[in-house]
Design a protein around this motif. Structure first.
Motif, PDB file in Angstrom:
ATOM      1  N   ILE A  64      -8.805 -17.728   4.471  1.00 50.03           N
ATOM      2  CA  ILE A  64      -7.951 -18.963   4.402  1.00 50.03           C
ATOM      3  C   ILE A  64      -6.524 -18.763   4.833  1.00 50.03           C
ATOM      4  N   GLY A  65      -5.862 -17.678   4.488  1.00 46.51           N
ATOM      5  CA  GLY A  65      -4.620 -17.446   4.920  1.00 46.51           C
ATOM      6  C   GLY A  65      -4.281 -17.542   6.314  1.00 46.51           C
ATOM      7  N   LYS A  66      -4.961 -16.393   6.967  1.00 48.89           N
ATOM      8  CA  LYS A  66      -4.977 -16.495   8.514  1.00 48.89           C
ATOM      9  C   LYS A  66      -5.427 -17.827   9.114  1.00 48.89           C
ATOM     10  N   LEU A  67      -6.398 -18.672   8.599  1.00 50.25           N
ATOM     11  CA  LEU A  67      -6.599 -20.067   9.070  1.00 50.25           C
ATOM     12  C   LEU A  67      -5.436 -20.784   8.865  1.00 50.25           C
ATOM     13  N   ALA A  68      -4.810 -20.951   7.898  1.00 48.15           N
ATOM     14  CA  ALA A  68      -3.893 -21.642   7.565  1.00 48.15           C
ATOM     15  C   ALA A  68      -2.605 -21.713   8.777  1.00 48.15           C
ATOM     16  N   ILE A  69      -2.510 -20.469   9.247  1.00 46.76           N
ATOM     17  CA  ILE A  69      -1.548 -20.280  10.107  1.00 46.76           C
ATOM     18  C   ILE A  69      -1.759 -20.455  11.586  1.00 46.76           C
ATOM     19  N   CYS A  70      -3.117 -20.003  11.746  1.00 44.09           N
ATOM     20  CA  CYS A  70      -3.624 -20.302  13.133  1.00 44.09           C
ATOM     21  C   CYS A  70      -3.508 -21.754  13.414  1.00 44.09           C
ATOM     22  N   GLY A  71      -4.285 -22.216  12.394  1.00 47.51           N
ATOM     23  CA  GLY A  71      -4.656 -23.750  12.788  1.00 47.51           C
ATOM     24  C   GLY A  71      -3.369 -24.530  13.107  1.00 47.51           C
ATOM     25  N   THR A  72      -2.232 -24.413  12.408  1.00 50.40           N
ATOM     26  CA  THR A  72      -1.272 -25.220  12.590  1.00 50.40           C
ATOM     27  C   THR A  72      -0.303 -24.606  13.931  1.00 50.40           C
ATOM     28  N   CYS A  73      -0.301 -23.500  14.103  1.00 51.11           N
ATOM     29  CA  CYS A  73       0.408 -22.850  15.294  1.00 51.11           C
ATOM     30  C   CYS A  73      -0.717 -23.132  16.405  1.00 51.11           C
ATOM     31  N   ASN A  74      -2.035 -23.193  16.405  1.00 46.32           N
ATOM     32  CA  ASN A  74      -2.681 -23.581  17.636  1.00 46.32           C
ATOM     33  C   ASN A  74      -2.676 -25.163  17.617  1.00 46.32           C
ATOM     34  N   ASP A  75      -2.301 -25.793  17.107  1.00 48.03           N
ATOM     35  CA  ASP A  75      -1.963 -27.552  17.272  1.00 48.03           C
ATOM     36  C   ASP A  75      -0.870 -27.344  18.076  1.00 48.03           C
ATOM     37  N   LEU A  76       0.361 -26.627  17.624  1.00 46.08           N
ATOM     38  CA  LEU A  76       1.471 -26.685  18.451  1.00 46.08           C
ATOM     39  C   LEU A  76       1.265 -26.143  19.695  1.00 46.08           C
ATOM     40  N   ALA A  77       0.630 -25.058  19.983  1.00 46.08           N
ATOM     41  CA  ALA A  77       0.348 -24.466  21.120  1.00 46.08           C
ATOM     42  C   ALA A  77      -0.494 -25.276  21.868  1.00 46.08           C
ATOM     43  N   MET A  78      -1.206 -26.127  21.495  1.00 48.10           N
ATOM     44  CA  MET A  78      -2.085 -26.820  22.573  1.00 48.10           C
ATOM     45  C   MET A  78      -0.926 -28.091  23.166  1.00 48.10           C
ATOM     46  N   MET A  79       0.014 -28.395  22.699  1.00 47.62           N
ATOM     47  CA  MET A  79       1.007 -29.197  23.426  1.00 47.62           C
ATOM     48  C   MET A  79       1.938 -28.305  24.280  1.00 47.62           C
ATOM     49  N   GLY A  80       1.807 -26.938  24.423  1.00 48.41           N
ATOM     50  CA  GLY A  80       2.628 -26.184  25.401  1.00 48.41           C
ATOM     51  C   GLY A  80       3.758 -25.597  24.497  1.00 48.41           C
ATOM     52  N   ALA A  81       3.718 -25.555  23.298  1.00 42.86           N
ATOM     53  CA  ALA A  81       4.505 -25.230  22.518  1.00 42.86           C
ATOM     54  C   ALA A  81       4.920 -23.991  21.944  1.00 42.86           C
ATOM     55  N   LYS A  82       5.815 -23.190  21.547  1.00 45.65           N
ATOM     56  CA  LYS A  82       5.601 -22.030  20.957  1.00 45.65           C
ATOM     57  C   LYS A  82       6.285 -22.308  19.408  1.00 45.65           C
ATOM     58  N   PRO A  83       5.311 -22.041  18.608  1.00 45.70           N
ATOM     59  CA  PRO A  83       5.647 -22.085  17.059  1.00 45.70           C
ATOM     60  C   PRO A  83       6.820 -21.567  16.667  1.00 45.70           C
TER      61      PRO A  83
ATOM     62  N   GLY B 113      -6.402 -20.154 -13.225  1.00 46.08           N
ATOM     63  CA  GLY B 113      -7.436 -19.263 -13.317  1.00 46.08           C
ATOM     64  C   GLY B 113      -7.477 -18.592 -12.191  1.00 46.08           C
ATOM     65  N   PHE B 114      -6.963 -18.762 -11.050  1.00 44.29           N
ATOM     66  CA  PHE B 114      -7.252 -18.057  -9.572  1.00 44.29           C
ATOM     67  C   PHE B 114      -6.395 -16.676  -9.772  1.00 44.29           C
ATOM     68  N   SER B 115      -7.103 -15.711  -9.018  1.00 43.27           N
ATOM     69  CA  SER B 115      -6.756 -14.350  -9.128  1.00 43.27           C
ATOM     70  C   SER B 115      -5.377 -14.079  -8.335  1.00 43.27           C
ATOM     71  N   VAL B 116      -4.523 -13.607  -9.098  1.00 43.01           N
ATOM     72  CA  VAL B 116      -3.265 -13.249  -8.120  1.00 43.01           C
ATOM     73  C   VAL B 116      -3.553 -12.319  -7.129  1.00 43.01           C
ATOM     74  N   ARG B 117      -4.222 -11.286  -7.230  1.00 46.23           N
ATOM     75  CA  ARG B 117      -4.515 -10.120  -6.244  1.00 46.23           C
ATOM     76  C   ARG B 117      -5.185 -11.027  -4.936  1.00 46.23           C
ATOM     77  N   GLU B 118      -6.012 -11.954  -5.501  1.00 47.27           N
ATOM     78  CA  GLU B 118      -6.563 -12.686  -4.146  1.00 47.27           C
ATOM     79  C   GLU B 118      -5.670 -13.613  -3.552  1.00 47.27           C
ATOM     80  N   LEU B 119      -4.400 -13.978  -4.228  1.00 50.78           N
ATOM     81  CA  LEU B 119      -3.527 -14.824  -3.636  1.00 50.78           C
ATOM     82  C   LEU B 119      -2.503 -14.084  -2.731  1.00 50.78           C
ATOM     83  N   GLU B 120      -2.260 -12.742  -3.306  1.00 47.21           N
ATOM     84  CA  GLU B 120      -1.515 -11.847  -2.358  1.00 47.21           C
ATOM     85  C   GLU B 120      -2.291 -11.441  -1.156  1.00 47.21           C
ATOM     86  N   LYS B 121      -3.561 -11.345  -1.273  1.00 47.01           N
ATOM     87  CA  LYS B 121      -4.277 -10.790  -0.078  1.00 47.01           C
ATOM     88  C   LYS B 121      -4.084 -12.066   0.940  1.00 47.01           C
ATOM     89  N   ILE B 122      -4.301 -13.306   0.440  1.00 50.82           N
ATOM     90  CA  ILE B 122      -4.160 -14.535   1.218  1.00 50.82           C
ATOM     91  C   ILE B 122      -2.701 -14.667   2.064  1.00 50.82           C
TER      92      ILE B 122
END
Ligand code: SF4
Ligand code: SF4
Lengths: 332, 381
Positions: A66-85, A97-106
């Protein structure tokens, strides 16, 4: 429209559009919003501005998280308008209750992807909510990018353009379905999640005549083509055979009764390019691993305005509709 | 599943040259036909292939398809969906069903709507997934709203078998399984005096192969013999459908009227006896089952035998399940459309009161239904 919000209204298809136009556009109406592009073009055409929220189950899946997805998603939307993020904000809602290790991974995946795009996070927010209030973690990213080529727009496609898709389609959607249903098909299937900034910048540097770009996320390639057909008042004629679909994705579709063109992608984009530059665009794309099998899939005509037609190799035609409702498996 | 097997699933059956080859053969054969023929594909799966691959465009004008009632989702009457809705509303219930069933509206809305209002409704890929959900939610009552033709019935009975053998206490069943031959008879020889099946225009049937994998081809024997309608049991790939059409046309030209099997890959005369035994063990035919658009069809639906009342949600929840009959819309002419006697535009509420978002008859429910297809495309392609 329904009185209550259904999952179908979030699928990127018709119901989704209805919700957006009848509730949000109605209230927020303005000229920029109404262009309904992947990212808003502001500041005299200098800047692109976009936001997106991410929730996915499972959080970690073959090819990304989900971490990679969150960055790619927004950057790609910008890229689609010919922009450099350039600058992104990030707000996170975390379930107690969410695991801190998983958070760090994300967060580590986010960092890598930011570097890849040459962008930085300049502001952020964190909320923790009681168990059950959200499903594990929701991430929102908002970004600003510097437009390197002006005038890219989904409203300007004409019969002088051809339509190209950057790679084989449906990998992200198929991966998520397979992971959720624990269908073990093949180790080769993974999400296509990737940043598209470099490809787009390379196209711009090569002076390719780009009319429109759109990443084929929710609703897949069929949603993009239908939106374009409507926005530009054109008929898009797709040569069905030429749409690249990997064997793994095809297999999942056969088993679950889906169509690859409706499946979500996270690193695949559709291009409308002036005919004379199609070859040049393909050459540029073929220089990147993530778009090594980019190919022309459709032409534009005036036969049935606002419609997308699929042509089979044995001479039949049918309309390709924008996906409606939730993607549900067929039972027969 | 290895990749190789996956490819085997469809390889060769979508070959453009083979398809065009069949198209030519059919055209030649069809020239000899004395009158046009209407072929009904009984099953929604066939309708899918026919529409998806655009097969009618490859056929000469004197061969028509009539899209049959063969979608277990579309034919589910409002009464049954209202049952599911009422069950889903119970505090401690998780309602399970298959795929697109959750989209179809009953009188209070669809299961999707129920879910949006907070009910726990989930769709499964396979009935056996219910076991896991039951295990993870021991305090909940898991109700499987079972739907489908002969093909999916054995999966339900397999689940019932496991539930009883393992004495799983929190899985219950609401059975809505229907059968194909009975509704075919209803179309061409209805016993209901108000129904005009005498003037139906169905000349031949395309029988679904997956049903016959379970039941055997024997279930269609009466159609050529008693009703003078040829039946060809066919697979779902475009090549299968094209070959079956050729077989049907040849029967007419050679003045034969037979049951033939195109799909020899898996279909036998007797079918899967083990699956049939399991169905017989748990189910019996209800005297009537109501089909949306067609009304009550004798002996066309299954229910649990009374000795299994302990897992029968219809019995356990009898008090909360709505009982009133809901009339099909008076103006709906689905029955005539399915018999090939009328086209959707002839329905006076087509496109006005009845639209894909508010379907009144089964033909408007799924995108394959004749009315829904006409609504979307008119006569465009
Ligand atoms: S809607 Fe289509 S896939 Fe679903 S059951 Fe009916 S015919 Fe089959
Ligand atoms: S348009 Fe609606 S009401 Fe009329 S026949 Fe079709 S399904 Fe029935």
């Amino acid at each position: 429209m329904n009185k209550t919000v259904t999952l179908a209204m979030g699928n990127g298809g018709e119901e989704n559009n209805e919700l957006i136009s009848k509730v949000f556009y109605k209230a927020f109406k303005n000229e920029i919003l109404e262009k309904s592009e992947d990212a808003a073009v502001i500041h005299g055409g200098e800047l692109a501005f976009s936001t997106d929220s991410f929730t996915v189950s499972p959080l970690f899946f073959p090819g990304a998280d989900i971490g990679k997805l969150a960055i790619c998603g927004t950057c790609n939307d910008l890229a689609m308008m010919g922009a450099k993020p350039k600058y992104l904000t990030c707000s996170v809602i975390i379930e107690e209750g969410f695991s801190v290790r998983e958070l760090e991974k994300i967060v580590r995946s986010m960092k890598i992807e930011l570097e890849n795009n040459g962008a930085i996070i300049v502001s952020g927010d964190t909320k923790v909510v009681p168990r059950g209030s959200v499903d594990k973690i929701f991430i929102n990213t908002t970004g600003i990018g510097e437009i390197k080529k002006k005038g890219i727009s989904s409203n300007l496609i004409s019969e002088d353009d051809v339509i190209i898709v950057s790679r084989d389609i449906g990998c992200h959607g198929a991966t998520i379905f397979a992971a959720r249903e624990s269908i073990e098909l093949s180790t080769k299937l993974e999400s296509d999640c990737a940043s598209l900034t470099h490809q787009v910048q390379a196209l711009i540097e090569a002076n390719v005549k780009i009319t429109a770009l759109r990443d084929a996320t929710r609703g897949g390639v069929s949603a993009v083509l239908n939106e374009w057909a409507t926005q530009s008042n054109i008929c898009i004629e797709v040569d069905e055979e030429s749409i690249p679909v990997s064997e793994e994705v095809y297999g999942i579709c056969e088993i679950l009764g889906f169509e690859a063109v409706n499946l979500a992608n996270e690193g695949t984009f559709v291009l409308a390019i002036k005919k004379e530059d199609a070859q040049k665009a393909l050459e540029v794309l073929h220089g990147f691993e993530n778009s090594a099998n980019a190919v022309e899939i459709a032409t534009v005509s005036d036969q049935y305005p606002k419609k997308v037609i699929l042509k089979s190799s044995y001479g039949t035609k049918r309309f390709l509709d924008a996906p409606t409702g939730e993607l549900l498996p067929r039972i027969c | 599943m290895s990749e190789l097997q996956l490819k085997d699933l469809y390889d060769g059956f979508r070959d453009p040259e083979v398809i065009s080859g069949f198209a030519k053969l059919i055209e030649q054969e069809a020239k000899k036909l004395k009158k046009p023929i209407n072929i009904m594909e009984v099953c929604g799966g066939h309708t899918h292939s026919i529409m998806k691959f655009g097969l009618p465009q490859l056929l000469p004008k004197n061969i028509n398809f009539i899209h049959g009632p063969g979608c277990p989702v579309c034919i589910m009457p409002k009464e049954r969906i209202d049952h599911a809705y009422a069950l889903a509303e119970q505090e401690d219930v998780i309602l399970l069903t298959l795929g697109d069933m959750i989209k179809v509206p009953g009188s209070r809305g669809s299961l999707q709507d129920a879910r949006a209002k907070g009910a726990d409704v989930r769709f499964l890929y396979s009935p056996l997934d219910a076991l896991k959900i039951a295990e993870e939610n021991p305090a909940k009552k898991i109700i499987f709203f079972a739907i489908g033709f002969e093909t999916t019935t054995p999966m339900t009975t397999a689940l019932i078998d496991i539930v009883l053998k393992r004495s799983i206490k929190n899985i219950f069943f609401h059975i809505n399984h229907v059968t194909v031959p009975e509704v075919m008879v209803e179309l061409i020889d209805s016993r209901d005096e108000h129904v005009d099946s005498y003037n139906n225009r169905i000349d031949a049937f395309l029988g679904p192969s997956h049903v016959s994998v379970i039941t055997g081809s024997k279930i269609y024997e009466e159609f050529p013999r008693k009703y003078n309608r040829p039946v060809v049991v066919a697979g779902f790939e475009p090549v299968d459908v094209m070959e079956a059409i050729l077989m049907i046309v040849k029967q007419f030209n050679e003045e034969r009227c037979e049951l033939e099997i195109e799909y020899k890959r898996l279909v036998t005369h007797d079918g899967n006896i083990k699956a049939q035994k399991l169905i017989e063990k748990y189910f019996e035919k209800a005297s009537l089952f109501k089909w949306r658009g067609l009304g009550n069809v004798p002996k066309s639906g299954y229910r649990l035998k009374s000795e299994y009342s302990a897992i029968d949600a219809e019995k356990i929840y009898a008090d909360i399940l709505p009982k009133d009959e809901i009339e099909d819309h008076k103006l709906c002419i689905c029955g005539d459309i399915l018999r090939g006697m009328a086209k959707p535009q002839e329905c006076t509420i087509f496109g006005t009161a009845c639209k894909p978002s508010t379907p009144l008859g089964s033909c408007m429910v799924s995108s394959e239904g004749a009315c829904a297809a006409y609504y979307k495309y008119g006569n465009l392609i």
